[in-house]
Design a protein around this motif. Structure first.
Motif, short mmCIF file in Angstrom:
data_model
loop_
_atom_site.label_atom_id
_atom_site.label_comp_id
_atom_site.label_asym_id
_atom_site.label_seq_id
_atom_site.Cartn_x
_atom_site.Cartn_y
_atom_site.Cartn_z
N ALA A 42 -6.90 -83.50 60.47
CA ALA A 42 -7.65 -83.37 61.68
C ALA A 42 -6.52 -83.14 62.96
O ALA A 42 -6.72 -82.41 64.00
N GLY A 43 -5.43 -83.77 62.60
CA GLY A 43 -4.11 -83.75 63.45
C GLY A 43 -3.62 -82.58 63.28
O GLY A 43 -2.38 -82.22 63.96
N LEU A 44 -3.87 -81.83 62.22
CA LEU A 44 -3.12 -80.50 62.26
C LEU A 44 -3.57 -79.14 62.97
O LEU A 44 -2.98 -78.08 62.98
N GLY A 45 -4.77 -79.37 63.50
CA GLY A 45 -5.12 -78.38 64.46
C GLY A 45 -6.63 -78.69 64.72
O GLY A 45 -7.15 -79.77 64.83
N ALA A 88 -0.89 -86.70 67.67
CA ALA A 88 0.03 -87.73 68.17
C ALA A 88 0.70 -88.63 66.95
O ALA A 88 1.73 -88.77 67.12
N VAL A 89 0.05 -88.97 66.17
CA VAL A 89 0.59 -89.75 65.03
C VAL A 89 1.63 -89.10 64.10
O VAL A 89 2.50 -89.52 63.95
N ILE A 90 1.12 -87.68 64.04
CA ILE A 90 2.27 -86.89 63.17
C ILE A 90 3.66 -86.87 64.09
O ILE A 90 4.63 -87.02 63.29
N THR A 91 3.45 -86.65 65.19
CA THR A 91 4.72 -86.56 65.80
C THR A 91 5.35 -87.76 66.18
O THR A 91 6.64 -87.85 66.21
N PHE A 92 4.52 -89.00 66.31
CA PHE A 92 5.14 -90.22 66.50
C PHE A 92 5.92 -90.54 65.17
O PHE A 92 7.00 -91.08 65.45
N VAL A 140 -4.57 -75.93 53.40
CA VAL A 140 -3.97 -74.86 52.71
C VAL A 140 -4.94 -73.33 53.25
O VAL A 140 -4.36 -72.39 53.67
N VAL A 141 -6.31 -73.37 53.10
CA VAL A 141 -7.14 -72.45 53.54
C VAL A 141 -7.43 -72.28 55.01
O VAL A 141 -7.71 -71.32 55.30
N THR A 142 -7.22 -73.39 55.65
CA THR A 142 -7.46 -73.29 56.98
C THR A 142 -6.27 -73.06 57.95
O THR A 142 -6.22 -73.07 59.20
N GLY A 143 -4.95 -73.02 56.92
CA GLY A 143 -3.79 -72.87 57.73
C GLY A 143 -2.94 -73.93 58.65
O GLY A 143 -2.25 -73.62 59.41
N GLY A 144 -3.62 -75.29 58.18
CA GLY A 144 -2.93 -76.33 59.05
C GLY A 144 -1.41 -77.00 58.40
O GLY A 144 -0.99 -76.24 57.48
#
Length: 263
Positions: free
Chosen positions: A152-155, A172-176, A259-263
């Motif tokens: 959910a954090g990918l888009g 934010a967790v990914i960037t953190f 993969v299929v949603t482009g995240g």
């Protein structure tokens, strides 16, 4: 001498603190690290749930204990870190997993609910990582931090999900994770994130009822949702010396949805 694969994944003598560890993904990760030999400290808000989860771990031969704490509260976070180190010694592995979600259309999303999600899902990760690093990992020049993010954090999500605060917090967790890895690599601290896809849980029960298991599974190339084993391998990789040259990375464990949603 080069170690074997089994030796690289071995966590004997290590202590792992797992937040949100009384059920769901947190408990699955606790089992993975404990089965690899780590001592486990579980934390969540409810003592009864923690006692039951710790008993399940102990029945599997894992050294497991618990501390009730609300990781949205700074005083609880400091208490959790202090009690873990008092009872189990230095913390080698921190799994930031405690989290909350809130479903509402963006135009009507309550501000207090937004704050609740952000306080637990990202502010709590930062505060606990900070205190554990300063008190335990930086002085010893080493440690592993595993942050549980989400695809959910990918888009964005399908419109019926209405989880803008959750998505934003997990982005934010990914960037953190990336920023912390860049800063703390000099201390020998590896920081990585796992981005689960859809796993059935109490938190996702409403979405399951509203959208349906079959429809959610159909969105994944593997045609299924996550199960009680699917995070174990990734968590152990990031927590062990098998992943000692990996930092600042995120890995989707989602059956291929991203993969299929482009995240």
């Amino acid at each position: 001498m080069t170690r074997t694969v089994q030796q690289l994944f071995d966590l004997q003598g290590k202590t792992a603190l797992v937040t949100g560890g009384s059920r769901g993904l947190g408990l699955q990760i606790a089992f993975a690290l404990g089965e690899a030999g780590a001592r486990i400290m579980l934390s969540s808000r409810k003592a009864g749930d923690l006692e039951e989860a710790a008993a399940d771990l102990q029945a599997a031969g894992i050294d497991a204990r618990w501390v009730a704490a609300d990781c949205a509260r700074e005083e609880d976070i400091r208490k959790l870190a202090e009690q873990t180190m008092e009872r189990m010694g230095d913390i080698d592995i921190l799994v930031n997993n405690a989290g909350a979600a809130w479903g509402a259309p963006a135009e009507d999303h309550p501000v207090d609910a937004w704050d609740k999600v952000m306080n637990l899902n990202i502010r709590g990760y930062f505060l606990l990582s900070q205190v554990v690093a300063k008190r335990s990992m930086i002085p010893r020049q080493g440690g592993r931090i595993v942050n549980i993010a989400s695809i959910a954090g990918l888009g964005g999500n399908p419109p019926e999900m209405n989880t803008i605060a959750y998505n934003t917090s997990k982005g934010a967790v990914i960037t953190f994770t990336q920023a912390l890895a860049a800063e703390w690599g000099k201390y020998g601290i590896n920081v990585n994130a796992i981005c689960p896809g859809f796993f059935p849980s109490r938190m996702t029960r409403g979405t399951l009822d509203r959208i349906g298991v079959d429809k959610l599974a159909a969105n994944a190339p593997l045609r299924r949702l996550g199960d009680d084993e699917d995070l174990k391998g990734t968590a152990l990789l990031f927590a062990s010396d098998a992943g000692k040259h990996i930092t600042g990375q995120w890995l989707a464990v989602d059956g291929g949805v991203s993969v299929v949603t482009g995240g």
